[in-house]
Design a protein around this motif. Structure first.
Motif, mmCIF file in Angstrom:
data_model
loop_
_atom_site.group_PDB
_atom_site.id
_atom_site.type_symbol
_atom_site.label_atom_id
_atom_site.label_comp_id
_atom_site.label_asym_id
_atom_site.label_seq_id
_atom_site.Cartn_x
_atom_site.Cartn_y
_atom_site.Cartn_z
ATOM 1 N N PHE A 37 -7.826 -5.043 -7.017
ATOM 2 C CA PHE A 37 -8.160 -4.280 -5.809
ATOM 3 C C PHE A 37 -6.928 -3.983 -4.960
ATOM 4 O O PHE A 37 -6.749 -2.859 -4.487
ATOM 5 C CB PHE A 37 -9.194 -5.033 -4.982
ATOM 6 C CG PHE A 37 -10.572 -5.023 -5.582
ATOM 7 C CD1 PHE A 37 -10.944 -4.052 -6.496
ATOM 8 C CD2 PHE A 37 -11.512 -5.977 -5.231
ATOM 9 C CE1 PHE A 37 -12.205 -4.031 -7.058
ATOM 10 C CE2 PHE A 37 -12.786 -5.963 -5.774
ATOM 11 C CZ PHE A 37 -13.133 -4.991 -6.695
ATOM 12 N N GLY A 38 -6.087 -4.995 -4.746
ATOM 13 C CA GLY A 38 -4.924 -4.804 -3.887
ATOM 14 C C GLY A 38 -3.931 -3.814 -4.470
ATOM 15 O O GLY A 38 -3.564 -2.820 -3.818
ATOM 16 N N LEU A 39 -3.487 -4.070 -5.701
ATOM 17 C CA LEU A 39 -2.527 -3.166 -6.327
ATOM 18 C C LEU A 39 -3.170 -1.839 -6.710
ATOM 19 O O LEU A 39 -2.495 -0.801 -6.715
ATOM 20 C CB LEU A 39 -1.915 -3.842 -7.557
ATOM 21 C CG LEU A 39 -1.083 -5.095 -7.263
ATOM 22 C CD1 LEU A 39 -0.527 -5.689 -8.553
ATOM 23 C CD2 LEU A 39 0.050 -4.784 -6.289
ATOM 24 N N GLY A 40 -4.461 -1.872 -7.040
ATOM 25 C CA GLY A 40 -5.156 -0.619 -7.325
ATOM 26 C C GLY A 40 -5.188 0.302 -6.118
ATOM 27 O O GLY A 40 -5.010 1.514 -6.243
ATOM 28 N N THR A 41 -5.393 -0.270 -4.933
ATOM 29 C CA THR A 41 -5.376 0.525 -3.707
ATOM 30 C C THR A 41 -3.980 1.084 -3.437
ATOM 31 O O THR A 41 -3.823 2.256 -3.055
ATOM 32 C CB THR A 41 -5.837 -0.333 -2.514
ATOM 33 O OG1 THR A 41 -7.146 -0.843 -2.783
ATOM 34 C CG2 THR A 41 -5.850 0.484 -1.235
ATOM 35 N N LEU A 42 -2.960 0.260 -3.643
ATOM 36 C CA LEU A 42 -1.586 0.726 -3.475
ATOM 37 C C LEU A 42 -1.282 1.862 -4.443
ATOM 38 O O LEU A 42 -0.624 2.853 -4.072
ATOM 39 C CB LEU A 42 -0.621 -0.434 -3.692
ATOM 40 C CG LEU A 42 0.879 -0.110 -3.618
ATOM 41 C CD1 LEU A 42 1.248 0.455 -2.258
ATOM 42 C CD2 LEU A 42 1.712 -1.353 -3.942
ATOM 43 N N PHE A 43 -1.758 1.752 -5.669
ATOM 44 C CA PHE A 43 -1.567 2.804 -6.669
ATOM 45 C C PHE A 43 -2.203 4.109 -6.211
ATOM 46 O O PHE A 43 -1.622 5.194 -6.385
ATOM 47 C CB PHE A 43 -2.168 2.363 -8.000
ATOM 48 C CG PHE A 43 -2.167 3.420 -9.066
ATOM 49 C CD1 PHE A 43 -1.021 3.713 -9.774
ATOM 50 C CD2 PHE A 43 -3.330 4.126 -9.363
ATOM 51 C CE1 PHE A 43 -1.025 4.696 -10.764
ATOM 52 C CE2 PHE A 43 -3.343 5.102 -10.344
ATOM 53 C CZ PHE A 43 -2.186 5.387 -11.044
ATOM 54 N N CYS A 44 -3.385 4.035 -5.605
ATOM 55 C CA CYS A 44 -4.063 5.242 -5.129
ATOM 56 C C CYS A 44 -3.218 5.968 -4.088
ATOM 57 O O CYS A 44 -3.037 7.194 -4.157
ATOM 58 C CB CYS A 44 -5.422 4.884 -4.544
ATOM 59 S SG CYS A 44 -6.658 4.356 -5.760
ATOM 60 N N TRP A 45 -2.680 5.234 -3.130
ATOM 61 C CA TRP A 45 -1.859 5.858 -2.091
ATOM 62 C C TRP A 45 -0.563 6.423 -2.665
ATOM 63 O O TRP A 45 -0.129 7.535 -2.281
ATOM 64 C CB TRP A 45 -1.552 4.848 -0.986
ATOM 65 C CG TRP A 45 -2.718 4.573 -0.099
ATOM 66 C CD1 TRP A 45 -3.457 3.421 -0.040
ATOM 67 C CD2 TRP A 45 -3.305 5.462 0.864
ATOM 68 N NE1 TRP A 45 -4.462 3.540 0.889
ATOM 69 C CE2 TRP A 45 -4.386 4.782 1.470
ATOM 70 C CE3 TRP A 45 -3.016 6.759 1.273
ATOM 71 C CZ2 TRP A 45 -5.182 5.365 2.454
ATOM 72 C CZ3 TRP A 45 -3.816 7.344 2.259
ATOM 73 C CH2 TRP A 45 -4.878 6.646 2.831
ATOM 74 N N MET A 46 0.056 5.700 -3.587
ATOM 75 C CA MET A 46 1.302 6.187 -4.180
ATOM 76 C C MET A 46 1.064 7.458 -4.984
ATOM 77 O O MET A 46 1.846 8.416 -4.908
ATOM 78 C CB MET A 46 1.926 5.096 -5.061
ATOM 79 C CG MET A 46 2.377 3.859 -4.304
ATOM 80 S SD MET A 46 3.146 2.626 -5.365
ATOM 81 C CE MET A 46 4.690 3.450 -5.741
ATOM 82 N N GLN A 47 -0.014 7.500 -5.743
ATOM 83 C CA GLN A 47 -0.304 8.685 -6.530
ATOM 84 C C GLN A 47 -0.699 9.862 -5.652
ATOM 85 O O GLN A 47 -0.452 11.018 -6.010
ATOM 86 C CB GLN A 47 -1.410 8.389 -7.548
ATOM 87 C CG GLN A 47 -0.936 7.620 -8.762
ATOM 88 C CD GLN A 47 0.079 8.389 -9.574
ATOM 89 O OE1 GLN A 47 0.006 9.616 -9.703
ATOM 90 N NE2 GLN A 47 1.053 7.676 -10.132
ATOM 91 N N SER A 48 -1.294 9.597 -4.505
ATOM 92 C CA SER A 48 -1.616 10.679 -3.572
ATOM 93 C C SER A 48 -0.339 11.337 -3.064
ATOM 94 O O SER A 48 -0.245 12.567 -2.973
ATOM 95 C CB SER A 48 -2.437 10.135 -2.403
ATOM 96 O OG SER A 48 -3.662 9.585 -2.851
ATOM 97 N N VAL A 49 0.650 10.512 -2.730
ATOM 98 C CA VAL A 49 1.941 11.046 -2.282
ATOM 99 C C VAL A 49 2.632 11.792 -3.419
ATOM 100 O O VAL A 49 3.178 12.898 -3.226
ATOM 101 C CB VAL A 49 2.832 9.909 -1.753
ATOM 102 C CG1 VAL A 49 4.235 10.427 -1.439
ATOM 103 C CG2 VAL A 49 2.211 9.272 -0.518
#
Length: 270
Positions: free
Chosen positions: A158-170
């Motif tokens: 959940f934690g790294l998955g959420t970070l991945f979502c924000w990074m891929q959005s950028v």
């Protein structure tokens, strides 16, 4: 009397062009939505099996006054005891493998389109690979038997998955593949916000013993995340990912050229 076949020929020509355009899509376009549908269906199967076995309550029920042998419908609790745990482990392992493949293909695609900050692409790949490993920990180490390892896997997922979502959005906005970056980026930013909000609510409601609401939020979190991964089909349809197999060569230069070709050759399709 003659019939004007012009409109029919025009319609057939448009249909032919549409068919060619559809068939020209890269077959990898189906991988992200398949990952999302497979994982969602597998987790729902785990839920219904655990519900039928009397291990958990329905998602819409009230947890107060329920016997201690029946638990709230958290995903980890639904997949805690056999036979649901067997399905849960299989689903999480296969999903983690598909997620790893998607992360690698996304990394290669972004690399080909030359992101101005390559470190962002590399970190994004590493983050999601670790999150996929966390999925295997969640699936194979059940909550009631190996709580510490299971919770560590949950944090990684959940934690790294959420970070991945924000990074891929950028990354989506910066790369802007086929001028679709703004629309795809907007969708991903909205989904990233939903994922983040659900994660905050989930970890806030559990200490308050609001298990009914927390479990509902947790299921929403997972579904939003699966929707996010499914959006990679937008860009995957534009590129074909090709692997090249060559005979062994004594010349190091040929090996380096082959590696360069595998990592950078991604012909665009219309």
């Amino acid at each position: 009397m003659t019939m004007d076949l012009g409109p029919i020929k025009k319609a057939m020509d448009l249909l032919k062009r549409a068919t060619v355009r559809m068939l020209s899509f890269s077959p990898w376009v189906f991988l992200p939505p398949f990952f999302s549908v497979f994982t969602a269906a597998g987790l729902l199967l785990v839920y219904f099996v655990a519900l039928q076995d009397g291990r958990i309550l329905p998602l819409g029920s009230n947890y107060s006054g329920i016997p201690a042998s029946i638990y709230p419908p958290y995903i980890s609790i639904a997949g805690n005891s056999p036979p649901a745990s067997c399905i849960f482990s299989e689903v999480m392992n296969l999903s983690a493998f598909m997620g790893f493949i998607i992360a690698v293909l996304r990394y290669v695609q972004v690399k080909k389109h030359r992101l101005d900050k390559q470190w962002l692409n590399i970190v994004s790949l590493a983050v999601f690979c670790i999150a996929c490993f966390g999925m295997t920990l969640v699936g194979n180490f059940q909550l009631f038997s190996e709580e510490e390892i299971h919770n560590m896997g949950t944090f990684m997922t959940f934690g790294l998955g959420t970070l991945f979502c924000w990074m891929q959005s950028v990354i989506t906005l910066r790369v802007n593949i086929k001028n679709e970056g703004r629309l795809a980026g907007l969708i991903r930013f909205l989904l990233s916000g939903c994922v983040t909000l659900c994660m905050i609510l989930d970890f806030s409601l559990m200490p308050l013993a609001l298990h009914t609401q927390a479990s509902q939020v947790q299921w929403s979190l997972v579904m939003f995340f699966l929707l996010f991964i499914g959006t990679f089909a937008i860009e995957f349809r534009h590129d074909r990912f090709t692997a090249v197999c060559l005979e062994d060569s004594d010349r190091l230069g040929n090996q380096l050229d082959a590696f360069h070709e595998v990592s950078t050759y991604l012909p665009d399709t219309l």
